[in-house]
Design an enzyme around this catalytic site. Structure first.
Site, short mmCIF file in Angstrom:
data_model
loop_
_atom_site.label_atom_id
_atom_site.label_comp_id
_atom_site.label_asym_id
_atom_site.label_seq_id
_atom_site.Cartn_x
_atom_site.Cartn_y
_atom_site.Cartn_z
N LYS A 177 4.02 29.89 2.37
CA LYS A 177 3.11 29.48 1.32
C LYS A 177 1.65 29.55 1.79
O LYS A 177 0.79 30.07 1.09
CB LYS A 177 3.44 28.06 0.85
CG LYS A 177 4.82 27.94 0.27
CD LYS A 177 4.89 26.88 -0.81
CE LYS A 177 4.04 27.19 -1.99
NZ LYS A 177 4.71 27.80 -3.10
N HIS A 183 0.84 -1.20 0.00
CA HIS A 183 0.00 0.00 0.00
C HIS A 183 0.88 1.25 0.00
O HIS A 183 0.70 2.15 -0.82
CB HIS A 183 -0.91 -0.02 1.22
CG HIS A 183 -1.52 1.30 1.59
ND1 HIS A 183 -2.49 1.91 0.84
CD2 HIS A 183 -1.26 2.13 2.62
CE1 HIS A 183 -2.82 3.06 1.40
NE2 HIS A 183 -2.08 3.22 2.48
N SER A 202 12.87 5.78 -14.10
CA SER A 202 11.81 6.53 -14.76
C SER A 202 11.78 7.96 -14.25
O SER A 202 11.73 8.92 -15.03
CB SER A 202 10.48 5.82 -14.49
OG SER A 202 9.43 6.73 -14.49
N SER A 203 11.84 8.10 -12.93
CA SER A 203 11.77 9.44 -12.36
C SER A 203 13.01 10.26 -12.66
O SER A 203 12.94 11.47 -12.85
CB SER A 203 11.57 9.37 -10.85
OG SER A 203 10.30 8.87 -10.57
N ASP A 262 6.60 21.06 -26.82
CA ASP A 262 6.63 19.72 -26.24
C ASP A 262 7.74 19.69 -25.20
O ASP A 262 8.30 20.72 -24.87
CB ASP A 262 6.87 18.65 -27.34
CG ASP A 262 6.31 17.29 -26.93
OD1 ASP A 262 6.67 16.81 -25.84
OD2 ASP A 262 5.49 16.74 -27.69
N TYR A 271 8.62 15.71 -0.01
CA TYR A 271 8.40 17.02 -0.64
C TYR A 271 8.22 16.88 -2.14
O TYR A 271 7.54 17.70 -2.76
CB TYR A 271 9.53 17.99 -0.28
CG TYR A 271 9.53 18.26 1.20
CD1 TYR A 271 8.41 18.83 1.79
CD2 TYR A 271 10.57 17.88 2.00
CE1 TYR A 271 8.36 19.01 3.14
CE2 TYR A 271 10.52 18.06 3.37
CZ TYR A 271 9.40 18.63 3.93
OH TYR A 271 9.35 18.80 5.28
N HIS A 273 15.27 12.85 11.11
CA HIS A 273 14.16 12.97 12.05
C HIS A 273 13.25 11.75 11.99
O HIS A 273 12.35 11.62 12.80
CB HIS A 273 13.37 14.28 11.84
CG HIS A 273 12.67 14.39 10.53
ND1 HIS A 273 12.52 15.58 9.88
CD2 HIS A 273 12.06 13.50 9.74
CE1 HIS A 273 11.86 15.40 8.76
NE2 HIS A 273 11.57 14.13 8.65
N GLU A 310 11.76 12.86 -0.76
CA GLU A 310 10.64 12.22 -1.45
C GLU A 310 9.29 12.79 -0.99
O GLU A 310 8.40 13.00 -1.80
CB GLU A 310 10.69 10.71 -1.22
CG GLU A 310 9.46 9.94 -1.66
CD GLU A 310 9.30 9.86 -3.17
OE1 GLU A 310 10.29 10.13 -3.87
OE2 GLU A 310 8.20 9.55 -3.62
N ARG A 312 2.33 1.14 14.92
CA ARG A 312 1.97 0.94 13.51
C ARG A 312 2.22 -0.50 13.10
O ARG A 312 2.92 -1.23 13.75
CB ARG A 312 2.89 1.76 12.60
CG ARG A 312 2.94 3.17 12.80
CD ARG A 312 4.14 3.77 12.06
NE ARG A 312 4.05 3.61 10.61
CZ ARG A 312 4.93 4.15 9.77
NH1 ARG A 312 5.94 4.85 10.23
NH2 ARG A 312 4.81 3.98 8.48
N SER A 343 -1.74 26.77 -5.98
CA SER A 343 -1.50 28.19 -6.24
C SER A 343 -2.32 28.67 -7.43
O SER A 343 -2.93 29.74 -7.39
CB SER A 343 -0.01 28.45 -6.53
OG SER A 343 0.75 28.12 -5.41
N THR A 385 7.14 26.87 4.61
CA THR A 385 5.80 26.32 4.37
C THR A 385 4.74 27.29 4.85
O THR A 385 3.70 27.46 4.21
CB THR A 385 5.64 24.98 5.10
OG1 THR A 385 6.84 24.23 4.96
CG2 THR A 385 4.50 24.18 4.50
#
Ligand code: HEA
Ligand code: HEA
Ligand code: CUA
Ligand SMILES: [Cu+2]
Lengths: 313, 283, 541
Positions: free
Chosen positions: C341, C79, C178-179, C109, C267, C312, C265, C460, C278, C338
């Site tokens: 924003k 998941h 890919s990324s 393009d 972010y 962290h 990742e 968890r 925005s 943040t």
């Protein structure tokens, strides 16, 4: 094109089969990797056909009984991928000749290559990080009370004084010189090409490729030696973390040297066929950039992995 | 407008929850439906709870409510009907500086006590005794290195449901052999693992320390009151990760000495006490 | 945002390639974007199915569904991986990024159209590998890999010897490449192909967000690739011992490498959503975005600081206390950009003339729910408090507020905003509204009570839990039912819109929508901007 005529210099590419086929090749390759390293079926003898193709391929190489074809899917995947890459880049070369690589497209190619190299650099950051962690902190961990933690000696041993690291001043030094020299020959070739001295360019490139092959050859000798002496205490990738970090870092570097050599060899082939012009030869430049990158990584490997940690541990 | 009222409902729930946080939860085990921390049993946890329920919770609730209130005001005041002609303002230097500086100040205020808590938690004081905790797949084992000749190392396994019922312990928390420690004693805990990662966690103590094979992690606690305290393995360790609970029995010093002299056997009253205490604990 | 020069490109009868060439051999950024979106929706169904089964299991104490226990862990791990790598990332970066970055910057393009298609096709390959992994042996306990999406060794090395995890490694390597290719493509496109007059400081914020995201991908993913290779070779008999303490290796080192990737990742997943929100906020307030430069550089700051806070996630592994103190302080810093924003969005709305359209509702809900997720992140950043909350449901609640609400709300926001532009038809706003409200209530019901569970100490990745956690778990599962219904509603409005085909105009949002995509037809011509648009020098900021 319908509507307005195209009035920009960007390169719009017609549909191409290669990306899709690359995906297919990647799938086969991935299946092959898993089959080769872990195996999809156990070697029980119940189903010889399936076991031949899908049992762990590595067994064959590690000399365990039950030789099989576990490497075949991987080989097919690699060959397929190589074929697709060949076709893809052949298309790129054709487009370059057809004049599709306008100045703005060429700038894009430069950005692309720079970022590809940045990405490669971050990949090596991962390996160096591993190496520094092992090199710097094992001593601290080795101090833990062995009555309470049985593992502490393993930390001490893995990078302890007296481990027989590879002597940096023999083959590795030679390799450093080989790579540095190849860095100068590729620059020589580049400048010759700019001055349209194709003969010197050709020789510069031939020398570079030869030096690249020589590097791989020396590295091969080093690995074979290490492998032969692994039982006698020389590090090998499975002995301890020093060996693991050493062989994977230098191994991935070696792999990149191989890629770089092929890249340069292709450029040599194109040069011999009369391609590249003094003002337009980005493929060659990209190969040269890549080669310098590989060179720099080696200098870091040599300085840290071979000299500093080979010594002071 | 529907949006607004929904959001309003929502935040009141949030506000309520934050108010409720301070005075809740008395048991040394989780309690159904309660929304705060378990009641602290060590100085570290006391400080942790005070820091969280005090400044931190207030700050984040205030910020959330502030944002929400502002948003609701904007939606009411500046919707298409109320304000058909949009302004064109796109800059306001003072405002931009303010909403950069203010959060910085708030965070600077938070960092101080946060660091204090962290260092108190992490810096071991002079400890009076040591226990070694080892994670196994899937149970804990405990050793008392300083009393090794009296108390043998022992394993602490989950009590299956019927057994737990019989012993009057909560299922999935109760074990067949609790870790026994004296109260008002600073205990050093050495945590390691035999195979996968595990994590030794007792919520009421404010203790959570990963058990890592090949590493020896240290933490400490000082239990302030007698009782049974429950925790659970808190790092994914495979199939039965949910089935390796931690049960800590805090007893008076004299009782603890008795237990040690008894060779750490669980046939003494300590064990009986533990069963009794557990059944008496509020559910 | 930028005002567009007089001339628009023409369109008319496009000469599109035939079906197979168009969709399999595609080199068209819009077609590839559509492929990405379809792929993301498919993965969303798979990932949503997995999470729904998990919630069913957790509805009450005791083991309901996953008798063999192992399969629950497999579901949790898959998941996480599928939602992150195959739903959110393909949707926001591959889907919306491909569709709108070239258009917004006035390019015909992407810079490398063929490589763009490679980025896409590596994803189905990766997903196939992950799906295969369900059905091949993982550990002694059964098929599939159950080591969490973070894949910590030794559980992922000696703990899962079967080929299942190898498939995941290969799949993630494919997704990673890919990324990386995608990132190279986006950066090159943005740096090199902006229309005349579109300076970097006039570039729409969505393009900015993708630029920063691509930079994060480029720098973070290779480190993950290295870590995955280490796992791969560690798993081989007679292989390396990076994470094997008996040979001086260190399992914790993997966590450092993983989170050095893993934190950027998160972010990567949220920045494009910031970009989308925005645009939507500005469009429906009929105002240019407030503090444009601050918005752009806040994202840059988030990206930069995002690289130095990774540990962290590791406050309880036994790190040196001074290190923890550093990571504590560094993590708190991210709240500042943040906040800039958040407040700039509010200031954009302030004084505006707000229309509560469907995308605007998603955007407003995004802002509020992201603040909740963000402030719980700030709680977790306090290393001292995190000791009580780490690996409990509080963390699960935190990251679903920023993911299942932040990122997913961002996706739906963009999807409803650009739906007409992409497909030329409009959805029924009542159906889409019902989808919004049920989803909003559903996910809050799922995840808000999980804060309480976490505070009470529920760990968890637990297939079964003590009765003492029953109450809030049952509420959470009720929320999952509602969310399921809501996802069904999503497909209802999607199907309805595609069947009924209400045609839309070029700029169906009217005043306020003034980035370049609104100058094109809906859907845009197969090749837009054959004649490049010229950006005039008179825009608001
Ligand atoms: C989109 C994804 C996303 C985002 C954006 C964030 C944002 C943040 N996260 Fe989160 N996080 C995750 C996804 C995300 N996270 C995931 C997936 C995990 C778990 C991984 C796993 O273990 O499986 C995790 C776990 C996680 C942990 C580890 C918990 C643990 O395992 O013990 C921590 C600890 O510091 C943390 C902190 C933060 C912080 C400080 C932010 C900040 O960026 C938030 C900043 C935002 C705000 C603060 C709100 C807006 C600001 C204002 C209104 C200004 C005023 C505010 C103040 C002055 C406070 N996160
Ligand atoms: C983006 C990430 C994401 C999303 C969206 C979700 C969504 C959901 N998650 Fe997920 N979750 C994770 C990421 C995510 N999760 C991660 C990383 C973990 C940790 C794994 C680990 O521990 O290793 C986790 C763990 C996790 C747990 C903890 C399990 C445990 O620790 O034992 C639970 C339990 O309730 C849960 C439940 C749910 C539920 C009910 C949803 C519902 O919201 C689902 C509803 C369905 C959707 C939201 C899909 C809708 C989207 C589409 C249909 C696509 C649309 C696309 C376009 C329009 C282009 N999740
Ligand atoms: Cu042991 Cu989880
Ligand atoms: Cu993080």
């Amino acid at each position: 094109m319908a509507g307005h005529a195209v009035e920009h210099d960007y390169h719009l590419i017609p549909p191409s089969p290669w990306p899709f086929l690359s995906g297919c090749a990647a799938l086969i390759w991935g299946l092959g990797m898993v089959t080769f390293f872990t195996g999809l079926v156990d070697r029980t003898g119940d189903n010889p056909m399936a076991e031949f193709f899908f049992a762990r391929g590595l067994d064959t190489i590690q000399g365990r009984e039950g030789a099989g074809g576990g490497w075949i899917i991987l080989a097919v995947g690699c060959a397929f991928a190589a074929y697709v890459m060949f076709c893809w880049w052949r298309d790129v070369v054709r487009e370059a000749e057809a004049g599709d690589h306008t100045p703005v497209v060429e700038i894009g190619l430069r950005y692309g290559m720079i970022m590809f190299i940045v990405q490669e650099a971050m990949f090596f950051v991962g390996w160096f990080w591993m190496f520094f962690e092992a090199g710097l902190f094992h001593k601290f961990r080795a101090t833990w009370d062995t009555n309470i933690l049985e593992n502490a000696p393993a930390y001490a041993d893995s990078m302890a004084p007296g481990i027989t690291a590879i002597d940096p001043w023999h083959l590795p030094l030679m390799n450093t010189l080989v790579l540095l020299l190849s860095g100068t020959t590729v620059t020589w070739a580049h400048h010759a090409l700019i001055q349209n001295d194709r003969k010197s360019a050709k020789w510069g490139l031939i020398l570079t490729v030869a030096l690249g092959i020589f590097f791989t050859f020396l590295q091969g000798i080093e690995y074979i030696e290490a492998f032969a002496h692994r039982e006698a205490g020389a590090p090998w990738l499975s002995t301890d973390i020093y060996g693991s970090a050493f062989f994977l870092a230098t191994g991935f570097h070696g792999f990149h040297v191989l890629i770089g050599t092929i890249f340069l060899a292709v450029c040599l082939g194109l040069l011999l066929k009369g391609k590249f012009r003094p003002e337009k030869h980005f493929g060659f430049e990209a190969a040269a950039w890549y080669w310098h990158f590989v060179d720099v990584v080696w200098l870091f490997l040599f300085a840290f992995v071979y000299i500093i940690f080979g010594f002071s541990v | 407008m529907r949006l607004i009222s929904k959001l309003g409902l929502y935040v009141s729930a949030l506000g309520l929850s934050s108010l409720g946080l301070s005075g809740l939860a008395l048991a040394a085990q989780p309690k159904d439906g309660s929304i705060g921390f378990q009641e602290a049993a060590t100085p570290v946890m006391e400080r942790l709870v005070a820091f969280h329920n005090g400044p931190v919770m207030w700050i984040i609730t205030a910020i959330t409510i502030f944002v929400l209130a502002l948003m609701i005001f904007i939606m009411v005041r500046f919707n298409e009907k109320a304000n058909p002609v949009p302004s064109k303002t796109t800059h306001h230097v003072a405002l931009e500086i303010a909403w950069t500086i203010l959060p910085i100040l708030i965070l600077l205020g938070m960092v101080g006590p946060s660091m204090k808590l962290l260092y108190m938690q992490d810096r071991l004081p002079e400890t009076e005794m040591t226990i070694k905790v080892t994670g196994n797949t899937w149970y804990w084992s405990y050793e008392y290195p300083e009393m090794a000749d009296q108390v043998e190392a022992f394993d602490s396994l989950l009590l299956e449901k019927p057994d737990a019922k019989a012993a009057g312990k909560p299922y999935l928390l109760g074990t067949d052999a609790p870790l026994v420690v004296p109260v008002n004693t600073k205990v050093k805990v050495l945590v390691t693992s035999n195979n996968n990662l595990h994590s030794f966690a007792v919520p009421a103590f404010g203790v959570k320390m990963d058990a890592v094979p090949g590493r020896l992690n240290e933490t400490w606690f000082e239990v302030l009151r007698e009782g049974t305290f429950y925790g659970q393995c808190s790092e994914l360790c495979g199939v039965k990760h949910a089935y390796m609970p931690i049960e800590v029995q805090a007893v008076s010093k004299s009782e603890f000495d008795k237990w040690v002299r008894n060779g750490g056997a669980f046939t003494t009253n300590t064990a009986q006490n533990s069963a009794a205490a557990a059944s008496a604990a509020p559910k | 945002m930028a005002v567009i020069g007089a001339d628009d490109t023409g369109y008319g009868h496009d000469d599109k390639p035939g079906f197979f060439a168009r969709w399999f051999y595609s080199t068209n950024h819009k077609d590839i974007g559509t492929l990405y979106l379809i792929f993301a929706i498919f993965s969303g169904i798979v990932g949503g199915y997995l999470s729904f089964m998990m919630r069913l299991e957790l509805g009450e104490p005791g083991v309901q569904i996953f008798e063999d226990l192992h399969t629950y862990n497999v579901f949790v791990s898959m998941h996480g991986l599928i939602m992150i790598f195959f739903m959110v990332m393909p949707a926001v970066i591959g889907g919306f990024g491909n569709w709108f970055v070239p258009i917004m910057i006035g390019a015909p393009d992407m810079a490398f159209p063929r490589m763009n298609n490679l980025s896409f096709w590596l994803l189905p390959v990766a997903l196939i590998c992950l799906l295969i992994s369900f059905f091949v042996p993982g550990s002694a306990s059964g098929n599939g890999f159950g080591g969490g999406w973070v894949m910590y060794p030794p559980l992922s090395t000696t703990g899962s010897p079967g080929p299942s995890f190898d498939f995941i490694i290969i799949g993630l390597l494919a997704a990673g490449f890919s990324s990386i290719f995608g990132a190279i493509n986006f950066i090159t496109t943005i740096l090199n192909m902006r229309a005349p007059g579109m300076t970097i400081h006039k570039m729409p914020l969505f393009a900015w967000s993708v630029l920063v995201t691509a930079a994060l991908l480029l720098l973070a993913l290779p480190v993950l690739a290295a870590a995955l290779f280490m796992l791969l070779t560690d798993r081989i008999e007679g292989g390396t011992g990076f994470f094997d303490p008996a040979r001086g290796g260190d399992p914790e080192m993997f966590q450092h490498l993983f989170w050095f990737f893993g934190h950027p990742e998160v972010y990567i997943m949220i920045l494009p959503a910031f970009g989308i929100v925005s645009h939507v906020v500005s469009t429906f307030s009929k105002k240019p975005i407030f503090g444009y430069l601050g918005m752009a550089y806040a994202m840059v700051a988030i990206g930069v600081v995002g690289f130095v806070v990774w540990a962290h996630h590791m406050y309880t592994v036994g790190m040196d206390v001074n290190l923890k103190a550093y990571f504590l302080a560094a993590t708190l810093v991210i709240a500042v950009p943040t906040g800039v924003k958040i407040f700039s969005w509010l200031a954009t709305m302030w004084g505006g003339s707000i229309r509560f359209t469907i995308p605007m509702m998603w955007a407003i809900a995004f802002i509020f729910l992201f603040v909740i997720g963000g402030v719980t992140g700030v709680v977790l950043a306090n290393a001292g408090i995190d000791v009580a909350l780490h690996d409990t449901y509080y963390v699960v609640a935190h990251f679903h507020y920023v993911l299942s609400m932040g990122a997913v709300f961002g996706i739906f926001c963009g999807f409803t905003y650009w739906f007409g532009k992409m497909f030329g038809v409009q959805y029924n706003k009542w159906l889409a509204g019902a989808h919004f409200w049920t989803f909003f209530i559903g996910v809050n019901l799922i995840f808000f009570p999980q804060h309480f569970l976490g505070m009470q100490g529920m760990p968890r990745r637990y297939v079964d839990y003590p009765e003492e956690f029953a109450y809030f778990n049952s509420i959470s599962t009720m929320g999952a039912y509602l969310t399921l219904a809501s996802v069904v509603l999503f497909f209802v409005w999607l199907a309805e819109a595609l069947i009924v085909r209400r045609k839309v105009e070029d700029n169906y949002w009217g005043e306020g929508a003034n980035t370049l995509e609104w100058t094109l037809s809906s859907p845009p011509p197969y090749h837009q901007f054959n004649q490049l648009p010229v950006i005039k020098d008179d825009d608001g900021h």
